[in-house]
Design a protein around this motif. Structure first.
Motif, PDB file in Angstrom:
ATOM      1  N   PRO A 154     -69.472  71.969-107.354  1.00 27.17           N
ATOM      2  CA  PRO A 154     -68.198  71.322-106.998  1.00 27.17           C
ATOM      3  C   PRO A 154     -68.401  70.215-105.977  1.00 27.17           C
ATOM      4  CG  PRO A 154     -68.380  73.460-105.918  1.00 27.17           C
ATOM      5  CD  PRO A 154     -69.543  73.356-106.848  1.00 27.17           C
ATOM      6  N   SER A 170     -59.638  70.168-105.142  1.00 26.09           N
ATOM      7  CA  SER A 170     -60.208  69.601-106.366  1.00 26.09           C
ATOM      8  C   SER A 170     -59.140  69.457-107.450  1.00 26.09           C
ATOM      9  CB  SER A 170     -61.342  70.493-106.879  1.00 26.09           C
ATOM     10  OG  SER A 170     -62.396  70.557-105.956  1.00 26.09           O
ATOM     11  N   GLY A 202     -58.259  65.873-108.681  1.00 25.61           N
ATOM     12  CA  GLY A 202     -58.631  65.760-110.087  1.00 25.61           C
ATOM     13  C   GLY A 202     -57.426  65.490-110.964  1.00 25.61           C
TER      14      GLY A 202
END
Length: 263
Positions: A76, A84, A88
């Protein structure tokens, strides 16, 4: 499709000598998108064109290319999963928004939803959520961990909001409906001080049956505060409805012609 590709990637670890970490995510997405796009063209007509093919080919290239460039491809970027998901989702939504803005699709579940919509007459937006949710649940079956689908639904939501922002803009102007006996004074304030336009709508009070003049206007967030303060001074009993207006096209705002030409 890349959701399924992630599941396949982890389930095929140590199955192929050429891919000890599992089938590459981008490659699997590319392999699945080719027949899907061909089926879409055959069933729905050649609406996708070259742009869609270029889109999913480049997506596959960059997914595997970026993974190859990193020392540990599946490590990651940060250890915070929620962080994330947020960033993302924003980046994925922005990319999809630009794809949709260019009148193309991203392939994958878009095409599946369109094919189902043709035969069921269900709304495309709802079908896309259903299809994506089914794919997300495959992650639960594969990894046997509720964190995977729950975080994935967070990504789906954020991605959708990012797509809306790219397609509709982020002006966040406000649309106002104003009912007041001092409507002439308010009209002059809007026209002369705020340099905005508006429209008179004729209305009738449900209880009194009295005829009323309703002002409909669109202003910026700053101008809302200015207008509310002015109205509170001249008519504290006025009735005001303030609504979010995500996209305004016309004089004083974004040109409709320019928006169409920029697509």
């Amino acid at each position: 499709m890349y959701g399924i590709a992630i599941v396949v990637h982890y389930l095929t670890r140590d199955m192929f000598a050429i891919w000890p970490d599992g089938i590459p995510i981008g490659l699997f997405g590319l392999i699945v998108n080719i027949p899907l796009t061909m089926a879409g063209i055959k069933i729905l007509g050649p609406r996708f064109g070259v742009k869609t093919v270029v889109g999913f080919v480049l997506a596959s290239f960059f997914i595997d290319g970026l993974a190859w460039l990193r020392p540990v491809s599946d490590a990651p970027l940060v250890n915070d999963v929620l962080l994330s998901c947020v960033f993302g989702g924003v980046l994925a939504g922005a990319g999809l928004g630009f794809i949709f803005k260019s009148r193309a699709t991203s392939g994958g579940s878009d095409i599946i939803a369109m094919i189902i919509a043709k035969y069921t007459r269900l709304q495309l937006g709802k079908l896309m959520i259903y299809v994506d949710s089914v794919i997300v649940l495959t992650g639960l079956i594969a990894f046997k961990d509720w964190h995977v689908p729950l975080y994935s639904w967070v990504v789906i939501y954020i991605t959708g909001r990012s797509i809306d922002m790219i397609l509709e803009g982020a002006d966040y102007n406000k649309a106002l409906l104003i009912i007041s006996k001092k409507h002439v004074d308010i009209k002059n304030k809007i026209l002369n001080d705020l340099d905005r336009g508006g429209t008179y709508l004729k209305g009738e009070g449900m209880f009194t049956g009295e005829e009323k003049q309703i002002i409909y206007t669109v202003v910026s967030r700053r101008e809302v505060a200015v207008l509310e303060e002015y109205i509170s001074n001249i008519d504290p009993g006025a009735f005001i409805t303030v609504m979010d207006a995500r996209e305004i096209l016309g004089e004083g705002f974004q040109s409709l012609r320019k928006k169409v030409e920029d697509r």
